[in-house]
Enzyme design. Structure first.
Site, mmCIF file in Angstrom:
data_model
loop_
_atom_site.group_PDB
_atom_site.id
_atom_site.type_symbol
_atom_site.label_atom_id
_atom_site.label_comp_id
_atom_site.label_asym_id
_atom_site.label_seq_id
_atom_site.Cartn_x
_atom_site.Cartn_y
_atom_site.Cartn_z
ATOM 1 C CG HIS A 126 -2.166 25.951 -6.832
ATOM 2 N ND1 HIS A 126 -0.913 26.193 -7.340
ATOM 3 C CD2 HIS A 126 -2.933 27.024 -7.196
ATOM 4 C CE1 HIS A 126 -0.902 27.358 -7.964
ATOM 5 N NE2 HIS A 126 -2.113 27.882 -7.892
ATOM 6 C CB SER A 168 -3.817 -6.145 -1.367
ATOM 7 O OG SER A 168 -2.742 -6.526 -0.531
ATOM 8 C CE LYS A 225 -4.229 -1.226 -0.688
ATOM 9 N NZ LYS A 225 -3.574 -1.523 -1.935
ATOM 10 C CD GLU A 261 -1.746 2.072 -8.788
ATOM 11 O OE1 GLU A 261 -2.051 2.569 -7.700
ATOM 12 O OE2 GLU A 261 -1.390 0.878 -8.917
#
Length: 462
Positions: A158, A279, A285, A292
């Site tokens: 979970h 980025s 970043k 992804e």
């Protein structure tokens, strides 16, 4: 208006240019050209073998087709929309090379069984390539797992901390998923490798063909026993797209974990520059683009499976033009699966590093050893459900006091239950928690080492 097609003598005029473009498939079924040539060479040999054409004609057709193949490879032959599809394109060029004998190639054959043959030849080749990529993927998983048998990582259910596990055990879960993918594709291959060649348009042919002869030349295991089924069956394509979708599910699940692990909240891994981007406005970043993209591309493969099911669900026998829509989905799914397997293999092999100190800390900062406390009591005669409730209360009071189980004094343990002794501290250390789970298939180090040996053995199976 466009030039009249090979099939168009029945008609008074040619197709409207827009309809010709709409009808044409050459823009994408050119992918099948070498498979079409190979299938046509086998058909030509069969025609000569059965005496339908002479051996000289069969040899001329075979050699002419090989010239078409070489011209295509050298970019000298690049058919356009005027040829409608890859089959007409090859036949037209063949006739230009060998003359009127080229017009005999289509004897005892329809585009319906021809395209079915081409697609199967293509797909069985791609299945073998994907299976090899799965083996490469599995090898990388095992390589990393072998170095991390005693590296611990929080295990989750979970998405909540559950119990610590061996990192190798975690990675081997994906090995076994890939093994099922590898085996599943082998099963799909068996139904891909059936020849429809000779089924004709739908009813077979009046010529004395030998379907088994051409099937053997093309290394098919079987031939379709029913000509209607042979030209209209796309079960094999649906099965492949289903198998491809499951591969993508597995890659996407690990992608999701890698994305989480790379976040500042988890910090379980560091992404290397070779497999991450930055980025455009936030210089600090480092983005996990590979996982992804894999996660995102999964949906398009699912979509192709759904599209194929929708195409097939209402088709009466036998061939219908709707089936032209099967190819782009198959081609794109093949390319997507292969690209994602390659990218994820590179990412795992050289694009990330596990932060071992962070992982070592992570498994000590929660109550993931609570089950082991209950097991400790159960091993000393306390009924497990009673032990479970006791430990639940201990966790509740420890949280209220800002403590972990390891922080409790022995006196506090014995106040909870007299069965507790000083060995409770060893029993709840993360390493012992993992080592103790030595049941078959568990995360215990002995089990993981044996699982790695078994995995290496599986990798040697061809």
């Amino acid at each position: 208006m466009t030039e009249k097609q090979t099939w168009s003598q029945r008609f008074e005029s040619a197709l409207h240019p827009a309809i010709a473009r709409f009808n044409a498939s050459i823009s994408f079924d050119i992918e099948l050209i070498e498979y079409d040539i190979t299938g046509s060479q086998a058909h030509a040999k069969m025609l000569a073998h059965t005496g339908i054409i002479s051996h000289a004609e069969g040899e001329a057709l075979f050699n002419g087709l090989e010239q078409v193949r070489q011209e295509y490879r050298q970019r000298q032959f690049q058919p356009g929309v005027d040829t409608e599809d890859v089959h007409f394109a090859v036949e037209k060029r063949l006739t230009e090379i060998v003359g009127d004998v080229g017009k005999k190639l289509h004897t005892a054959r329809s585009r319906n069984d021809q395209v079915g043959t081409d697609t199967r030849l293509y797909l069985r080749d791609q299945i073998q390539q994907i299976r090899q990529q799965l083996r490469d993927w599995q090898t990388v998983l095992v390589d990393i797992a072998e170095k991390n048998v005693e590296t611990l990582i929080p295990g989750y259910t979970h998405l909540q901390r559950a119990q610590p596990v061996s990192l190798a055990h975690h990675l081997l879960a994906y090995f076994h998923m890939a093994q099922r993918d590898w085996e599943r594709l082998e099963d799909v291959y068996s139904r891909v490798n059936i020849s429809p060649l000779g089924c004709g348009a739908l009813a077979g042919t009046t010529f004395p063909i030998d379907r088994h002869y051409s099937a053997n030349l093309l290394h098919f295991d079987h031939v379709y026993a029913n000509s209607l089924d042979g030209v209209s069956d796309r079960d094999f394509a649906i099965e492949f797209l289903c198998a491809a979708s499951i591969i993508m599910v597995h890659l996407s699940r690990l992608s999701e974990e890698i994305i989480l692990w790379a976040s500042e909240e988890f910090r379980f891994i560091t992404l290397k520059d070779s497999c991450a981007t930055g980025s455009s406005i936030m210089p600090q970043k480092k983005n996990p683009d590979v996982p992804e993209l894999v996660r995102g591309k999964t949906g398009r493969v699912f979509g192709h499976l759904q599209a194929m099911l929708v195409i097939m669900k209402g088709l009466p026998l036998a061939y219908n033009k709707d089936l032209q829509e099967d190819k782009e989905g198959i081609f794109d799914s093949v390319n997507t699966v292969k690209a994602c397997l390659e990218a994820m293999t590179i990412l795992l092999q050289e694009g990330l590093e596990f932060r071992h100190q962070r992982l070592a800390t992570a498994v000590t900062e929660d109550f993931a050893n609570a089950t082991d406390v209950a097991d400790y009591l159960a091993a000393r005669g306390v009924p497990f459900r009673e032990a479970y409730n006791i430990v639940g209360k201990v966790v509740k009071t420890s949280i209220a006091a800002g403590k972990l189980l390891k922080d409790l004094q022995l006196q506090e343990w014995q106040q909870i239950h007299p069965a507790f002794a000083s060995d409770i501290y060893e029993a709840i250390t993360p390493r012992q928690v993992v080592a103790a789970r030595n049941s078959y298939g568990g995360t215990g180090f002995e089990q993981v080492r044996q699982a790695l040996l078994n995995a290496r053995t599986q990798l040697n199976v061809k």
